[in-house]
Design a protein around this motif. Structure first.
Motif, PDB file in Angstrom:
ATOM      1  N   MET A 187       0.835  -1.175   0.000  1.00  0.00           N
ATOM      2  CA  MET A 187       0.000   0.000   0.000  1.00  0.00           C
ATOM      3  C   MET A 187       0.881   1.240   0.000  1.00  0.00           C
ATOM      4  SD  MET A 187      -3.010   1.100   2.596  1.00  0.00           S
ATOM      5  CE  MET A 187      -3.989  -0.293   2.162  1.00  0.00           C
ATOM      6  N   LYS A 188       0.473   2.239  -0.706  1.00  0.00           N
ATOM      7  CA  LYS A 188       1.243   3.468  -0.809  1.00  0.00           C
ATOM      8  C   LYS A 188       1.160   4.268   0.486  1.00  0.00           C
ATOM      9  CE  LYS A 188      -0.093   3.409  -5.563  1.00  0.00           C
ATOM     10  NZ  LYS A 188      -0.913   2.236  -5.456  1.00  0.00           N
ATOM     11  N   ASN A 189       2.193   5.044   0.747  1.00  0.00           N
ATOM     12  CA  ASN A 189       2.209   5.889   1.937  1.00  0.00           C
ATOM     13  C   ASN A 189       1.363   7.129   1.709  1.00  0.00           C
ATOM     14  OD1 ASN A 189       3.898   4.302   3.439  1.00  0.00           O
ATOM     15  ND2 ASN A 189       5.737   5.315   2.725  1.00  0.00           N
ATOM     16  N   LEU A 190       0.535   7.444   2.667  1.00  0.00           N
ATOM     17  CA  LEU A 190      -0.192   8.701   2.633  1.00  0.00           C
ATOM     18  C   LEU A 190       0.690   9.762   3.280  1.00  0.00           C
ATOM     19  CD1 LEU A 190      -3.730   7.583   3.810  1.00  0.00           C
ATOM     20  CD2 LEU A 190      -3.043   8.220   1.522  1.00  0.00           C
ATOM     21  N   PRO A 191       0.839  10.917   2.690  1.00  0.00           N
ATOM     22  CA  PRO A 191       1.680  11.938   3.303  1.00  0.00           C
ATOM     23  C   PRO A 191       1.135  12.403   4.653  1.00  0.00           C
ATOM     24  CG  PRO A 191       1.047  12.550   1.048  1.00  0.00           C
ATOM     25  CD  PRO A 191       0.337  11.288   1.399  1.00  0.00           C
ATOM     26  N   ILE A 192      -0.154  12.299   4.847  1.00  0.00           N
ATOM     27  CA  ILE A 192      -0.764  12.770   6.083  1.00  0.00           C
ATOM     28  C   ILE A 192      -0.585  11.783   7.237  1.00  0.00           C
ATOM     29  CG2 ILE A 192      -3.052  11.831   5.685  1.00  0.00           C
ATOM     30  CD1 ILE A 192      -2.513  15.349   6.878  1.00  0.00           C
ATOM     31  N   SER A 193      -0.237  10.546   6.926  1.00  0.00           N
ATOM     32  CA  SER A 193      -0.169   9.526   7.972  1.00  0.00           C
ATOM     33  C   SER A 193       0.882   9.844   9.023  1.00  0.00           C
ATOM     34  CB  SER A 193       0.073   8.144   7.365  1.00  0.00           C
ATOM     35  OG  SER A 193       1.325   8.109   6.719  1.00  0.00           O
ATOM     36  N   GLN A 194       2.030  10.368   8.608  1.00  0.00           N
ATOM     37  CA  GLN A 194       3.057  10.714   9.587  1.00  0.00           C
ATOM     38  C   GLN A 194       2.576  11.827  10.515  1.00  0.00           C
ATOM     39  OE1 GLN A 194       3.874  10.581   6.258  1.00  0.00           O
ATOM     40  NE2 GLN A 194       5.022   8.670   6.246  1.00  0.00           N
ATOM     41  N   ILE A 195       1.815  12.754   9.982  1.00  0.00           N
ATOM     42  CA  ILE A 195       1.297  13.847  10.814  1.00  0.00           C
ATOM     43  C   ILE A 195       0.309  13.305  11.839  1.00  0.00           C
ATOM     44  CG2 ILE A 195      -0.070  15.971  10.775  1.00  0.00           C
ATOM     45  CD1 ILE A 195       1.138  16.482   7.976  1.00  0.00           C
ATOM     46  N   LEU A 196      -0.604  12.440  11.410  1.00  0.00           N
ATOM     47  CA  LEU A 196      -1.592  11.884  12.338  1.00  0.00           C
ATOM     48  C   LEU A 196      -0.942  11.017  13.413  1.00  0.00           C
ATOM     49  CD1 LEU A 196      -4.434  10.949   9.833  1.00  0.00           C
ATOM     50  CD2 LEU A 196      -4.325  12.909  11.377  1.00  0.00           C
ATOM     51  N   ILE A 197       0.000  10.186  13.013  1.00  0.00           N
ATOM     52  CA  ILE A 197       0.693   9.346  13.997  1.00  0.00           C
ATOM     53  C   ILE A 197       1.530  10.207  14.920  1.00  0.00           C
ATOM     54  CG2 ILE A 197       2.409   7.510  14.274  1.00  0.00           C
ATOM     55  CD1 ILE A 197       1.348   6.343  11.620  1.00  0.00           C
ATOM     56  N   GLY A 198       2.150  11.253  14.383  1.00  0.00           N
ATOM     57  CA  GLY A 198       2.928  12.172  15.221  1.00  0.00           C
ATOM     58  C   GLY A 198       2.065  12.883  16.245  1.00  0.00           C
ATOM     59  N   ILE A 199       0.877  13.318  15.835  1.00  0.00           N
ATOM     60  CA  ILE A 199      -0.056  13.961  16.774  1.00  0.00           C
ATOM     61  C   ILE A 199      -0.458  12.970  17.858  1.00  0.00           C
ATOM     62  CG2 ILE A 199      -2.403  14.893  16.985  1.00  0.00           C
ATOM     63  CD1 ILE A 199      -1.955  16.177  14.200  1.00  0.00           C
ATOM     64  N   PHE A 200      -0.722  11.738  17.469  1.00  0.00           N
ATOM     65  CA  PHE A 200      -1.066  10.700  18.445  1.00  0.00           C
ATOM     66  C   PHE A 200       0.081  10.472  19.423  1.00  0.00           C
ATOM     67  CE2 PHE A 200      -1.015   6.173  19.640  1.00  0.00           C
ATOM     68  CZ  PHE A 200      -2.187   6.135  20.376  1.00  0.00           C
ATOM     69  N   ALA A 201       1.317  10.413  18.928  1.00  0.00           N
ATOM     70  CA  ALA A 201       2.480  10.198  19.801  1.00  0.00           C
ATOM     71  C   ALA A 201       2.649  11.348  20.781  1.00  0.00           C
ATOM     72  CB  ALA A 201       3.742  10.026  18.954  1.00  0.00           C
ATOM     73  N   VAL A 202       2.492  12.576  20.300  1.00  0.00           N
ATOM     74  CA  VAL A 202       2.607  13.740  21.184  1.00  0.00           C
ATOM     75  C   VAL A 202       1.495  13.720  22.221  1.00  0.00           C
ATOM     76  CG1 VAL A 202       2.424  16.261  21.250  1.00  0.00           C
ATOM     77  CG2 VAL A 202       3.857  15.157  19.528  1.00  0.00           C
ATOM     78  N   PHE A 203       0.280  13.381  21.802  1.00  0.00           N
ATOM     79  CA  PHE A 203      -0.840  13.327  22.730  1.00  0.00           C
ATOM     80  C   PHE A 203      -0.614  12.267  23.816  1.00  0.00           C
ATOM     81  CE2 PHE A 203      -4.916  11.414  23.983  1.00  0.00           C
ATOM     82  CZ  PHE A 203      -5.489  12.516  24.601  1.00  0.00           C
ATOM     83  N   VAL A 204      -0.159  11.075  23.422  1.00  0.00           N
ATOM     84  CA  VAL A 204       0.088  10.013  24.399  1.00  0.00           C
ATOM     85  C   VAL A 204       1.164  10.448  25.386  1.00  0.00           C
ATOM     86  CG1 VAL A 204       1.061   7.691  24.668  1.00  0.00           C
ATOM     87  CG2 VAL A 204      -0.715   8.103  22.983  1.00  0.00           C
ATOM     88  N   SER A 205       2.251  11.000  24.872  1.00  0.00           N
ATOM     89  CA  SER A 205       3.334  11.441  25.751  1.00  0.00           C
ATOM     90  C   SER A 205       2.861  12.550  26.685  1.00  0.00           C
ATOM     91  CB  SER A 205       4.529  11.931  24.935  1.00  0.00           C
ATOM     92  OG  SER A 205       5.077  10.887  24.197  1.00  0.00           O
ATOM     93  N   TYR A 206       2.205  13.562  26.134  1.00  0.00           N
ATOM     94  CA  TYR A 206       1.739  14.686  26.940  1.00  0.00           C
ATOM     95  C   TYR A 206       0.757  14.237  28.016  1.00  0.00           C
ATOM     96  CZ  TYR A 206      -0.671  18.961  28.234  1.00  0.00           C
ATOM     97  OH  TYR A 206      -1.233  19.975  28.948  1.00  0.00           O
ATOM     98  N   TYR A 207      -0.208  13.417  27.629  1.00  0.00           N
ATOM     99  CA  TYR A 207      -1.228  12.977  28.569  1.00  0.00           C
ATOM    100  C   TYR A 207      -0.624  12.115  29.687  1.00  0.00           C
ATOM    101  CZ  TYR A 207      -5.791  11.491  30.246  1.00  0.00           C
ATOM    102  OH  TYR A 207      -6.888  11.275  31.029  1.00  0.00           O
TER     103      TYR A 207
END
Length: 145
Positions: A1-21
């Motif tokens: 499956m091809k990479n979506l350019p937005i996927s890194q942004i969404l996963i990055g937001i999730f990682a920041v949210f998990v760490s922050y929370y």
């Protein structure tokens, strides 16, 4: 499956949210408790996401469109994860994780359905056992309680 350019942004937001929370609500890595592993895993996920974004940026010279089956697979996966998150408090972790793994295995291997079912249930029970008895983190039991 091809990479979506937005996927890194969404996963990055999730990682920041998990760490922050986990740092703000559970104390982060200062004490070994509920926030210790999520803080570490969120940071690792953030670093891996950044590395993936850099590789994707380097290889972004060729733009390819997603095909119809790939779009259907992404939508199906998103709905399955959303259903898992919504239903896990009611049905319990073992049932929801078994159903999710079984459904994903059926997408990949349509033959040997019994083997996929046995593997899914066994993996869900093993994960529940590890979290409950080794890590001392209770997962939702749902209506079994």
């Amino acid at each position: 499956m091809k990479n979506l350019p937005i996927s890194q942004i969404l996963i990055g937001i999730f990682a920041v949210f998990v760490s922050y929370y986990s740092i703000t609500q559970y104390g982060g890595t200062r004490t070994y408790g509920a926030g210790f592993m999520p803080s570490i895993l969120g940071a690792i996920l953030g670093v891996l996401c950044l590395m993936d974004a850099l590789v994707n940026l380097k290889n972004s010279c060729k733009k390819e469109k997603l095909t119809q089956p790939e779009i259907k697979a992404l939508i199906l996966l998103s709905v399955a994860i959303l259903l898992f998150v919504v239903l896990v408090p009611y049905a319990g972790f073992v049932i929801c994780a078994s159903a999710l793994m079984f459904g994903l295995l059926l997408l990949k291997k349509k033959e040997k359905k019994w083997l996929s079912l046995v593997f899914s249930v066994g993996a869900a029970i093993l994960i529940n056992y590890i979290f409950s008895n080794v890590l001392m983190v209770d997962l939702p039991v749902g209506f079994w309680s």
